[in-house]
Design a protein around this motif. Sequence first.
Motif, PDB file in Angstrom:
ATOM      1  N   LYS A   1      58.533  64.557 -90.195  1.00 56.65           N
ATOM      2  CA  LYS A   1      58.459  63.804 -88.939  1.00 56.65           C
ATOM      3  C   LYS A   1      59.816  63.642 -88.277  1.00 56.65           C
ATOM      4  O   LYS A   1      60.850  63.575 -88.941  1.00 56.65           O
ATOM      5  CB  LYS A   1      57.868  62.414 -89.198  1.00 56.65           C
ATOM      6  CG  LYS A   1      56.388  62.465 -89.552  1.00 56.65           C
ATOM      7  CD  LYS A   1      55.802  61.074 -89.509  1.00 56.65           C
ATOM      8  CE  LYS A   1      54.344  61.130 -89.926  1.00 56.65           C
ATOM      9  NZ  LYS A   1      53.512  60.255 -89.137  1.00 56.65           N
ATOM     10  N   LEU A   2      59.757  63.477 -86.969  1.00 54.05           N
ATOM     11  CA  LEU A   2      60.922  63.158 -86.149  1.00 54.05           C
ATOM     12  C   LEU A   2      60.859  61.686 -85.777  1.00 54.05           C
ATOM     13  O   LEU A   2      59.746  61.197 -85.525  1.00 54.05           O
ATOM     14  CB  LEU A   2      60.894  63.985 -84.865  1.00 54.05           C
ATOM     15  CG  LEU A   2      60.890  65.503 -85.052  1.00 54.05           C
ATOM     16  CD1 LEU A   2      60.582  66.183 -83.731  1.00 54.05           C
ATOM     17  CD2 LEU A   2      62.215  65.968 -85.604  1.00 54.05           C
TER      18      LEU A   2
ATOM     19  N   ASP B   1      62.506  56.425 -91.523  1.00 55.55           N
ATOM     20  CA  ASP B   1      62.072  56.838 -90.207  1.00 55.55           C
ATOM     21  C   ASP B   1      62.930  56.146 -89.145  1.00 55.55           C
ATOM     22  O   ASP B   1      64.018  55.662 -89.472  1.00 55.55           O
ATOM     23  CB  ASP B   1      60.584  56.558 -90.007  1.00 55.55           C
ATOM     24  CG  ASP B   1      60.192  55.080 -90.116  1.00 55.55           C
ATOM     25  OD1 ASP B   1      61.079  54.219 -90.250  1.00 55.55           O
ATOM     26  OD2 ASP B   1      58.990  54.791 -90.046  1.00 55.55           O
ATOM     27  N   SER B   2      62.428  56.056 -87.895  1.00 51.07           N
ATOM     28  CA  SER B   2      63.277  55.540 -86.820  1.00 51.07           C
ATOM     29  C   SER B   2      63.786  54.131 -87.111  1.00 51.07           C
ATOM     30  O   SER B   2      64.917  53.794 -86.778  1.00 51.07           O
ATOM     31  CB  SER B   2      62.540  55.570 -85.476  1.00 51.07           C
ATOM     32  OG  SER B   2      61.429  54.698 -85.471  1.00 51.07           O
TER      33      SER B   2
HETATM   34  N1  LIG Z   1      57.052  55.747 -87.949  1.00 53.48           N
HETATM   35  C1  LIG Z   1      57.736  56.975 -87.638  1.00 53.48           C
HETATM   36  C2  LIG Z   1      56.861  57.802 -86.693  1.00 53.48           C
HETATM   37  C3  LIG Z   1      57.460  59.179 -86.465  1.00 53.48           C
HETATM   38  C4  LIG Z   1      56.455  60.140 -85.839  1.00 53.48           C
HETATM   39  O1  LIG Z   1      55.245  59.987 -85.964  1.00 53.48           O
HETATM   40  N2  LIG Z   1      56.999  61.161 -85.181  1.00 53.48           N
HETATM   41  C5  LIG Z   1      56.157  62.199 -84.587  1.00 53.48           C
HETATM   42  C6  LIG Z   1      56.792  62.697 -83.309  1.00 53.48           C
HETATM   43  S1  LIG Z   1      56.603  61.513 -82.013  1.00 53.48           S
HETATM   44  C7  LIG Z   1      56.108  63.371 -85.532  1.00 53.48           C
HETATM   45  O2  LIG Z   1      57.122  63.791 -86.028  1.00 53.48           O
HETATM   46  N3  LIG Z   1      54.904  63.925 -85.765  1.00 53.48           N
HETATM   47  C8  LIG Z   1      54.736  65.102 -86.541  1.00 53.48           C
HETATM   48  C9  LIG Z   1      53.762  64.914 -87.666  1.00 53.48           C
HETATM   49  O3  LIG Z   1      53.256  63.781 -87.859  1.00 53.48           O
HETATM   50  O4  LIG Z   1      53.498  65.893 -88.342  1.00 53.48           O
HETATM   51  C10 LIG Z   1      59.093  56.666 -87.022  1.00 53.48           C
HETATM   52  O5  LIG Z   1      59.270  55.559 -86.498  1.00 53.48           O
HETATM   53  O6  LIG Z   1      60.018  57.490 -87.105  1.00 53.48           O
END
Ligand SMILES: N[C@@H](CCC(=O)N[C@@H](CS)C(=O)NCC(=O)O)C(=O)O
Length: 202
Positions: A48-49, A62-63
Amino acid sequence: MKLLASPASPYARKVRVVLAEKHIDCEIHMVDVQPVDNPVVAHNPLGKLPTLLLDDGTAIYDSRVIVEFLDHVSPIGRLIPEENRERIAVHRWEALADGVLDAGALLRAESLRPRQEQSEAWMARQRGKIERGLAQMAHDLGDHAWCHHDRYSLADIALGCCLGWLEFRRPGDVEWRGKFAPLARHLDKLSQRPAFANTVPR
Ligand SMILES: N[C@@H](CCC(=O)N[C@@H](CS)C(=O)NCC(=O)O)C(=O)O
């Protein structure tokens, strides 16, 4: 330091805004996490990003963890208060703003599935979280200048990134600007800050 991000991710935007507000130097690499073997997986098993890579190879996610880390990297313009109750109040704003985003992302993903496979009940459940979350934040913000007490903090950044993404993706066509005037006013004000203006989702 290197930040793995994407131009549309509101969670990555939160980190990008914090970097800019605190004048912290960091390379930003835009990555596509859609492919199963995307480059983030080598550093973050969740793929995840945002993911932050330190110079010694440590990956931070994470963030919420990244922004906590960054706020301590530089003493300039602290965004999270030290005192326990104050810090928790700011993180509660962040949890609510991120929670609205989580529900928005689920609602959007469901709405992109073929129509006959979509669950109306699931979508209504996510919509309820978004509407209740926004109502709570609009109530708490009221006519105050900032989310938490009288100063700009991570609470405002999290809220601004949440609203900016809702405006960008319009999950479930949730109409929030007309309904939650304090939130619309706050997003317009935050959008004037260079850190927000330079990270508009696309
Ligand atoms: N709780 C995480 C959420 C991160 C998240 O869901 N990022 C999305 C992009 S907006 C992502 O990377 N999704 C790809 C996936 O879930 O495979 C944070 O705050 O960093």
